[in-house]
Design a protein around this motif. Structure first.
Motif, PDB file in Angstrom:
ATOM      1  N   THR A 138      -4.280   3.726   0.740  1.00  0.00           N
ATOM      2  CA  THR A 138      -5.037   2.605   0.186  1.00  0.00           C
ATOM      3  C   THR A 138      -4.640   2.247  -1.252  1.00  0.00           C
ATOM      4  N   LEU A 145       0.853  -1.190   0.000  1.00  0.00           N
ATOM      5  CA  LEU A 145       0.000   0.000   0.000  1.00  0.00           C
ATOM      6  C   LEU A 145       0.886   1.235   0.000  1.00  0.00           C
ATOM      7  N   ALA A 193     -11.062  -0.315   2.401  1.00  0.00           N
ATOM      8  CA  ALA A 193     -10.892   0.333   3.702  1.00  0.00           C
ATOM      9  C   ALA A 193     -12.122   1.195   3.962  1.00  0.00           C
ATOM     10  N   TYR A 206      -8.740  -0.972   7.712  1.00  0.00           N
ATOM     11  CA  TYR A 206      -8.101  -1.471   6.502  1.00  0.00           C
ATOM     12  C   TYR A 206      -8.430  -2.961   6.489  1.00  0.00           C
ATOM     13  N   SER A 234     -13.318   2.931   0.608  1.00  0.00           N
ATOM     14  CA  SER A 234     -12.356   2.768  -0.475  1.00  0.00           C
ATOM     15  C   SER A 234     -12.512   1.349  -1.004  1.00  0.00           C
TER      16      SER A 234
END
Length: 176
Positions: free
Chosen positions: A128, A21, A139, A154, A59
């Motif tokens: 992310t 990430l 997330a 997450y 996300s």
């Protein structure tokens, strides 16, 4: 002088394989980082555009996948119980045209879909962005009216669902 983005190798897995990430790990209690994304009308949207609202920000990798689709539909349904000062944002790398088509086909009316495809500004600000695939990891963040992060998840395996109940409880707490 340009700064190098933080990379977090193995922060989550995707299909069981560790991925990197890009961006910092957001923590509860910090100010929500700013970002610029694009709405389905191709207009830029920033965090400041939602000032004064409690935000549930999801996300997701792509609305055209089973888990992302189910997640967005679930948050759309759960949003019916939220007050008028709550906004639910789903951010992905999908093109705005695809997001608009998907929302229309699915009857999504309570979730604002936003695209990070141009600059990955959200992904790198919220940690992310999946380096290997240029997709966003799954997330969920809750941001209160003052712009403070009150909840972070997450999801450890990108192909799994987030904790819907915990996210909704965080939104309810933030609206009190």
């Amino acid at each position: 002088m340009a700064t190098t983005a933080v990379e977090r190798p193995g922060a989550v897995t995707m299909f069981g394989k560790p991925v990197t990430l890009v961006g910092p790990k957001i923590e509860v209690g910090q100010q929500a980082p700013d970002f610029t994304v694009v709405d389905t009308g191709l207009q830029p949207k920033r965090l400041a555009d939602f000032k004064g609202h409690v935000l549930l920000i999801a996300s997701v990798p792509s609305l055209d996948t089973g888990v992302c689709s189910a997640e967005t539909r679930t948050f759309n349904e759960r949003a019916a119980s939220f007050g008028p000062d709550v906004r639910v944002l789903t951010i992905s790398m999908d093109l705005p045209f695809a997001q608009k088509r998907w929302c229309g086909a699915e009857g999504i009316e309570r979730v604002v879909t936003l695209s990070d495809h141009k600059e990955a500004a959200f992904g790198t600000a919220y940690g992310t962005l999946i380096k290997e695939h240029r997709l966003l990891a799954r997330a969920v963040f809750v941001v209160d009216r003052q712009g403070q992060v009150t909840y972070v998840e997450y999801v450890p395996e990108v192909t799994q669902h987030p904790d819907y109940d915990a996210a909704v409880a965080a939104v309810q707490q933030a609206t009190r």
